[in-house]
Design an enzyme around this catalytic site. Sequence first.
Site, PDB file in Angstrom:
ATOM      1  N   ASN A   1       5.482   0.963   1.899  1.00  0.00           N
ATOM      2  CA  ASN A   1       6.847   1.413   1.616  1.00  0.00           C
ATOM      3  C   ASN A   1       6.906   2.918   1.852  1.00  0.00           C
ATOM      4  O   ASN A   1       6.387   3.687   1.049  1.00  0.00           O
ATOM      5  CB  ASN A   1       7.206   1.071   0.153  1.00  0.00           C
ATOM      6  CG  ASN A   1       8.561   1.627  -0.245  1.00  0.00           C
ATOM      7  OD1 ASN A   1       9.335   2.089   0.597  1.00  0.00           O
ATOM      8  ND2 ASN A   1       8.859   1.593  -1.536  1.00  0.00           N
ATOM      9  N   TRP A   2       7.530   3.303   2.950  1.00  0.00           N
ATOM     10  CA  TRP A   2       7.548   4.722   3.327  1.00  0.00           C
ATOM     11  C   TRP A   2       8.612   5.531   2.579  1.00  0.00           C
ATOM     12  O   TRP A   2       8.704   6.735   2.758  1.00  0.00           O
ATOM     13  CB  TRP A   2       7.753   4.854   4.840  1.00  0.00           C
ATOM     14  CG  TRP A   2       6.480   4.663   5.619  1.00  0.00           C
ATOM     15  CD1 TRP A   2       5.263   4.289   5.126  1.00  0.00           C
ATOM     16  CD2 TRP A   2       6.291   4.844   7.033  1.00  0.00           C
ATOM     17  NE1 TRP A   2       4.331   4.221   6.139  1.00  0.00           N
ATOM     18  CE2 TRP A   2       4.941   4.556   7.321  1.00  0.00           C
ATOM     19  CE3 TRP A   2       7.133   5.212   8.078  1.00  0.00           C
ATOM     20  CZ2 TRP A   2       4.410   4.641   8.618  1.00  0.00           C
ATOM     21  CZ3 TRP A   2       6.615   5.285   9.359  1.00  0.00           C
ATOM     22  CH2 TRP A   2       5.269   5.010   9.627  1.00  0.00           C
TER      23      TRP A   2
ATOM     24  N   HIS B   1      13.861  -2.852  -5.525  1.00  0.00           N
ATOM     25  CA  HIS B   1      12.849  -1.843  -5.875  1.00  0.00           C
ATOM     26  C   HIS B   1      13.357  -1.032  -7.070  1.00  0.00           C
ATOM     27  O   HIS B   1      14.564  -0.779  -7.192  1.00  0.00           O
ATOM     28  CB  HIS B   1      12.599  -0.930  -4.668  1.00  0.00           C
ATOM     29  CG  HIS B   1      11.403  -0.046  -4.840  1.00  0.00           C
ATOM     30  ND1 HIS B   1      11.442   1.102  -5.595  1.00  0.00           N
ATOM     31  CD2 HIS B   1      10.130  -0.168  -4.382  1.00  0.00           C
ATOM     32  CE1 HIS B   1      10.239   1.659  -5.584  1.00  0.00           C
ATOM     33  NE2 HIS B   1       9.420   0.911  -4.852  1.00  0.00           N
TER      34      HIS B   1
ATOM     35  N   GLU C   1       5.830  -4.718  -9.661  1.00  0.00           N
ATOM     36  CA  GLU C   1       5.661  -3.260  -9.629  1.00  0.00           C
ATOM     37  C   GLU C   1       6.057  -2.666 -10.980  1.00  0.00           C
ATOM     38  O   GLU C   1       7.233  -2.327 -11.190  1.00  0.00           O
ATOM     39  CB  GLU C   1       6.548  -2.655  -8.541  1.00  0.00           C
ATOM     40  CG  GLU C   1       6.172  -3.031  -7.141  1.00  0.00           C
ATOM     41  CD  GLU C   1       6.468  -1.893  -6.156  1.00  0.00           C
ATOM     42  OE1 GLU C   1       5.600  -1.588  -5.350  1.00  0.00           O
ATOM     43  OE2 GLU C   1       7.563  -1.304  -6.234  1.00  0.00           O
TER      44      GLU C   1
ATOM     45  N   GLY D   1       4.002   5.767  -8.404  1.00  0.00           N
ATOM     46  CA  GLY D   1       4.093   7.199  -8.099  1.00  0.00           C
ATOM     47  C   GLY D   1       3.346   8.104  -9.053  1.00  0.00           C
ATOM     48  O   GLY D   1       3.705   9.267  -9.211  1.00  0.00           O
TER      49      GLY D   1
ATOM     50  N   SER E   1       0.705   2.852  -7.434  1.00  0.00           N
ATOM     51  CA  SER E   1      -0.464   3.733  -7.342  1.00  0.00           C
ATOM     52  C   SER E   1      -1.713   3.043  -6.780  1.00  0.00           C
ATOM     53  O   SER E   1      -2.819   3.239  -7.273  1.00  0.00           O
ATOM     54  CB  SER E   1      -0.755   4.373  -8.709  1.00  0.00           C
ATOM     55  OG  SER E   1       0.328   5.183  -9.105  1.00  0.00           O
TER      56      SER E   1
ATOM     57  N   GLY F   1       2.969   2.422  -1.738  1.00  0.00           N
ATOM     58  CA  GLY F   1       3.883   3.539  -1.488  1.00  0.00           C
ATOM     59  C   GLY F   1       3.154   4.677  -0.799  1.00  0.00           C
ATOM     60  O   GLY F   1       2.834   4.607   0.397  1.00  0.00           O
TER      61      GLY F   1
HETATM   62  C1  PEP Z   1       6.371   1.897  -4.473  1.00  0.00           C
HETATM   63  O1  PEP Z   1       7.204   2.799  -4.553  1.00  0.00           O
HETATM   64  O2  PEP Z   1       6.706   0.746  -4.131  1.00  0.00           O
HETATM   65  C2  PEP Z   1       4.977   2.209  -4.801  1.00  0.00           C
HETATM   66  C3  PEP Z   1       4.167   1.221  -5.055  1.00  0.00           C
HETATM   67  O3  PEP Z   1       4.644   3.531  -4.802  1.00  0.00           O
HETATM   68  P1  PEP Z   1       3.183   4.169  -5.056  1.00  0.00           P
HETATM   69  O4  PEP Z   1       2.182   3.305  -4.343  1.00  0.00           O
HETATM   70  O5  PEP Z   1       3.266   5.529  -4.483  1.00  0.00           O
HETATM   71  O6  PEP Z   1       2.960   4.162  -6.530  1.00  0.00           O
END
Ligand code: PEP
Length: 287
Positions: A12-13, A102, A172, A178, A220, A241
Site C-alpha cells: 500500500n503506497w 482502510h 489491520e 505506521g 508495521s 505499508g
Molecule cells: C497500512 O497502512 O496499510 C499499513 C499496514 O502501514 P504500515 O505497514 O506502514 O504500518
Amino acid sequence: MKKNKKVLLVGNWKMNPVTLADARKRFAAIKKSAQAHKGFDVAICPPFPFIAPLAEMSGKGKIKVAVGAQDVSSFEEGLSKTGEVGAQMVASTGASYAIVGHSERRQLGDNGQTIALKVQQVLKTKMQPIVCIGEKERDTDGGYLEIIKAQIKEALSTVSRSQFHEVIVAYEPVWAIGRKDNVAITSYDLHQMVVYIKKCIREMWGETISSMTKILYGGSVTADNAEDIIVNGEVDGLLIGRASWDAKSFGEIFDVLGKGEKTNSKKALKKSFTKAKNNKKNAAKRK
Ligand code: PEP
C-alpha cells in the site's frame, strides 16, 4: 472455489511517491525482486494516477506484479459526483485489486454502510476487494472483538455466497499501523485474531466460506517480523505499508520469505521456518 494457497503480498503506497517517474522506477525494482522469488502473488496499490502506467509494466504469467487501487467510490459510474473514481474505471485501467475500508479512509468518513457499497462496486468488476478491518485499540474486556465482528458483518453484508471466493479480508489493527518502532502485533495475538475472524465468518456464512476466505495482516510489517507473522500468525499474506515504498525494504521481505523455495505456500514457509529453528537449537546444543 478452490482457495489459492500462494502467499499474497500487497504493498500500500498511500500518497507515495510524488512523481510517475519515481513510481515507475520503484515498481520496476520491486518486480525484479519478485522475479527472484517466483511463487508469491504480489500486488502494489499506488495512488490512482499511477495505476494505468504501472499496470502496463505489470508483466504476464507467473512473474506478474499486479496493481491495485487504494479505494474506489461507493457510487455508480456516470453520476454527477465530482472527484469520485468508480470501480469500473479503476478496473479498466488494469487494476486487479482494490483496498476498501482502510482505517485511513475510515478516518476520512468511510463507515460500515459506505464500505459495503464499495465492496459491491468492486465485486461488479474483475477486481478483488481487500476489505480492511481492525480495532483502534485493545481494551481488557474484549470490546475490540465485538468491533471486529460488527465490521465484518457490515462490510460483507451484501456479498452473495457465490461472490465470497473473491473477497480478501485484511486485519489491520489501527494501533499497529505506521508505528515508528515498527512493533507489529505478536504472532500469538494475531493467530488468536485469525481464529476469531474465521469463527465470525463461519457463524455468519458457514464453514466453506470461512475456510476459503483469505486473511491478510497489515501493521508495521518489516523483514524482521514478516516470517513469524505469516507462519505463526497463520495468515495468508501481508498488507504492507511503508516497507513496500522502496524496493530495498520490500525486497528484504521477499528474501526472508522466499529462501529459494519453489512454491511459497504457507506450508513451505512453515517447513523452512521449523528447519531453521531446529538448526539453531542443534547448534546451541553442540556448543
Ligand atoms: C497500512 O497502512 O496499510 C499499513 C499496514 O502501514 P504500515 O505497514 O506502514 O504500518
